[in-house]
Design a protein around this motif. Structure first.
Motif, PDB file in Angstrom:
ATOM      1  N   ASP A  57       6.134  -6.156  -5.372  1.00 30.09           N
ATOM      2  CA  ASP A  57       6.411  -4.801  -4.922  1.00 30.09           C
ATOM      3  C   ASP A  57       7.585  -4.723  -3.955  1.00 30.09           C
ATOM      4  O   ASP A  57       8.208  -3.668  -3.821  1.00 30.09           O
ATOM      5  CB  ASP A  57       5.180  -4.217  -4.225  1.00 30.09           C
ATOM      6  CG  ASP A  57       4.032  -3.930  -5.181  1.00 30.09           C
ATOM      7  OD1 ASP A  57       4.278  -3.867  -6.400  1.00 30.09           O
ATOM      8  OD2 ASP A  57       2.890  -3.766  -4.701  1.00 30.09           O
ATOM      9  N   TYR A  71       0.851  -1.195   0.000  1.00 34.17           N
ATOM     10  CA  TYR A  71       0.000   0.000   0.000  1.00 34.17           C
ATOM     11  C   TYR A  71       0.885   1.244   0.000  1.00 34.17           C
ATOM     12  O   TYR A  71       1.848   1.331   0.768  1.00 34.17           O
ATOM     13  CB  TYR A  71      -0.854   0.062   1.267  1.00 34.17           C
ATOM     14  CG  TYR A  71      -1.976  -0.926   1.390  1.00 34.17           C
ATOM     15  CD1 TYR A  71      -3.205  -0.705   0.763  1.00 34.17           C
ATOM     16  CD2 TYR A  71      -1.842  -2.068   2.179  1.00 34.17           C
ATOM     17  CE1 TYR A  71      -4.265  -1.593   0.923  1.00 34.17           C
ATOM     18  CE2 TYR A  71      -2.894  -2.961   2.340  1.00 34.17           C
ATOM     19  CZ  TYR A  71      -4.102  -2.715   1.704  1.00 34.17           C
ATOM     20  OH  TYR A  71      -5.140  -3.597   1.867  1.00 34.17           O
ATOM     21  N   THR A  72       0.551   2.225  -0.807  1.00 35.64           N
ATOM     22  CA  THR A  72       1.192   3.533  -0.735  1.00 35.64           C
ATOM     23  C   THR A  72       0.541   4.339   0.393  1.00 35.64           C
ATOM     24  O   THR A  72      -0.571   4.012   0.843  1.00 35.64           O
ATOM     25  CB  THR A  72       1.023   4.294  -2.049  1.00 35.64           C
ATOM     26  OG1 THR A  72      -0.376   4.560  -2.252  1.00 35.64           O
ATOM     27  CG2 THR A  72       1.568   3.494  -3.228  1.00 35.64           C
ATOM     28  N   MET A  80       3.741   6.990   6.077  1.00 33.26           N
ATOM     29  CA  MET A  80       3.056   5.712   5.966  1.00 33.26           C
ATOM     30  C   MET A  80       2.150   5.416   7.153  1.00 33.26           C
ATOM     31  O   MET A  80       1.298   4.537   7.080  1.00 33.26           O
ATOM     32  CB  MET A  80       4.093   4.585   5.804  1.00 33.26           C
ATOM     33  CG  MET A  80       3.511   3.226   5.475  1.00 33.26           C
ATOM     34  SD  MET A  80       2.694   3.160   3.863  1.00 33.26           S
ATOM     35  CE  MET A  80       4.111   2.917   2.778  1.00 33.26           C
ATOM     36  N   THR A 126       8.295   1.974  -1.427  1.00 35.19           N
ATOM     37  CA  THR A 126       7.552   3.170  -1.824  1.00 35.19           C
ATOM     38  C   THR A 126       8.367   4.449  -1.759  1.00 35.19           C
ATOM     39  O   THR A 126       8.008   5.447  -2.391  1.00 35.19           O
ATOM     40  CB  THR A 126       6.313   3.357  -0.937  1.00 35.19           C
ATOM     41  OG1 THR A 126       6.746   3.501   0.428  1.00 35.19           O
ATOM     42  CG2 THR A 126       5.362   2.162  -1.049  1.00 35.19           C
ATOM     43  N   ALA A 177       8.434   6.150   0.873  1.00 39.46           N
ATOM     44  CA  ALA A 177       7.723   6.973   1.849  1.00 39.46           C
ATOM     45  C   ALA A 177       8.516   7.063   3.144  1.00 39.46           C
ATOM     46  O   ALA A 177       9.314   6.171   3.480  1.00 39.46           O
ATOM     47  CB  ALA A 177       6.347   6.384   2.135  1.00 39.46           C
TER      48      ALA A 177
END
Length: 340
Positions: free
Chosen positions: A285, A149-150, A189, A182, A184
């Motif tokens: 991912d 998940y982003t 996050m 990601t 992030a």
């Protein structure tokens, strides 16, 4: 060629060295050790959360179950993906510790969507006192399908829960891998995306056995302490947990280990992608993947010494789960691919 799981790897040398150091002499027990104060400071700095409450336990199941129990009453539902670790692999521990019910949300490739989540939330609690009520949201990142998940995807899900007044939990057993995938920041996050409590994983990414529970609103801190003790998860020689997590967070070790695992996962996925008989069930991912291939491949790989989870999806296809670890090498990957 050991790709069964990232929890089959040993502990990183920096973690083992920290354990050896803390084994010398004496220190206060039950979380009052000097290292725990430093861990709390490090976690708060990493997450940009100066008021966060930080507690350590030895397993991811304990982290998830106690975090959920502290935030969800026993007459309510925990909304999670149908393949979430808390639903599939924790032997009912979240339900046991909380008394709550898991409400399973569909979604392809291990991920809930705002639409699928809204549907399940919408039909929960409609029968009043006769039915389970809306309780909280739990998001697994990296997911059990190996997808990520982003922060914007997390925020879209938490917005639905928060609109109903529901707290939000992230199962971050592979939290570092999700960040490495990601780009992030930890804050982006988590609390900036609407997360109230985080299970911050260490065991799958180079620790011997430690997970942190981070509550961004410390109002529940005392209740968590009581639940941890009552549940048998307050370590007496707590310094051995603290030492691991301090080493893990020092000088960015945790992110370097995760970035390496993800890089080896990409090397493996790219190599498999060049083999005509191989397909992937989900996007790759991070460091985990679910390839399928022709019959007879399992026998050939296993004869060459490869270890992984294997099953058949049909008489014509074999399937596997492969996970790269912090100490997977290019040679491990290349020998696995050569065995095809």
């Amino acid at each position: 060629m050991f790709f069964a799981s990232d929890n089959t790897s040993g502990a990183a040398p920096e973690v083992m060295a920290a354990l050896a150091r803390v084994n010398e002499g004496y220190d206060t027990s039950y979380g009052a050790d000097a290292a725990m104060a430093r861990v709390t400071k490090l976690v708060r700095e990493v997450l940009e959360a100066p008021e966060a409450a930080v507690y350590l336990v030895a397993t991811g199941t304990a982290a998830n179950a106690l975090a959920i129990a502290t935030h969800c009453p026993p007459w309510a539902a925990v909304f999670c993906h149908r393949l979430a670790h808390i639903a599939e692999d924790e032997c009912g521990a979240p339900e046991f510790y909380s008394g709550a019910k898991l409400a399973l949300v569909p979604g392809s490739h291990g991920k809930m969507t705002p639409q699928t989540l809204a549907e399940v939330i919408g039909r929960t609690g409609e029968s009043g006192v006769h039915g389970v009520q809306k309780g909280m949201l739990s998001i697994t990142n990296v997911t059990e399908a190996g997808t990520v998940y982003t922060p914007s995807e997390v925020a879209a899900l938490t917005a639905l829960a928060r609109a109903k007044g529901l707290p939000c939990h992230m199962d971050g057993a592979r939290f570092a891998n999700a960040l490495a995938a990601t780009g992030a920041t930890p804050a982006e996050m988590t609390w900036k995306a609407g997360i109230d409590v985080l299970s911050f994983g260490g065991t799958k990414n180079g620790c011997m056995g430690v997970e942190a529970v981070v509550m961004f609103d410390p109002a529940k801190a005392w209740e968590f302490e009581l639940r941890r003790k009552r549940g048998g998860h307050l370590f007496s020689k707590h310094r051995f947990l603290s030492a691991q997590f301090e080493a893990y967070l020092t000088d960015g070790l945790w992110l370097r280990l995760a970035a390496h695992a993800n890089a080896m996962g990409k090397r493996l996925a790219d190599g498999l992608g060049r083999i005509n008989s191989v397909s992937q069930r989900h996007a790759v991912d991070a460091n985990m993947m679910f390839p399928e291939w022709s019959p007879g491949t399992h026998a050939r790989l296993q004869a060459a010494g490869a270890r992984y989870y294997a099953w058949n999806t049909s008489p014509k296809r074999e399937a596997a789960r492969l996970v790269a670890s912090w100490n997977t090498t290019e040679d491990h990957v290349d020998r696995f691919l050569a065995a095809f």
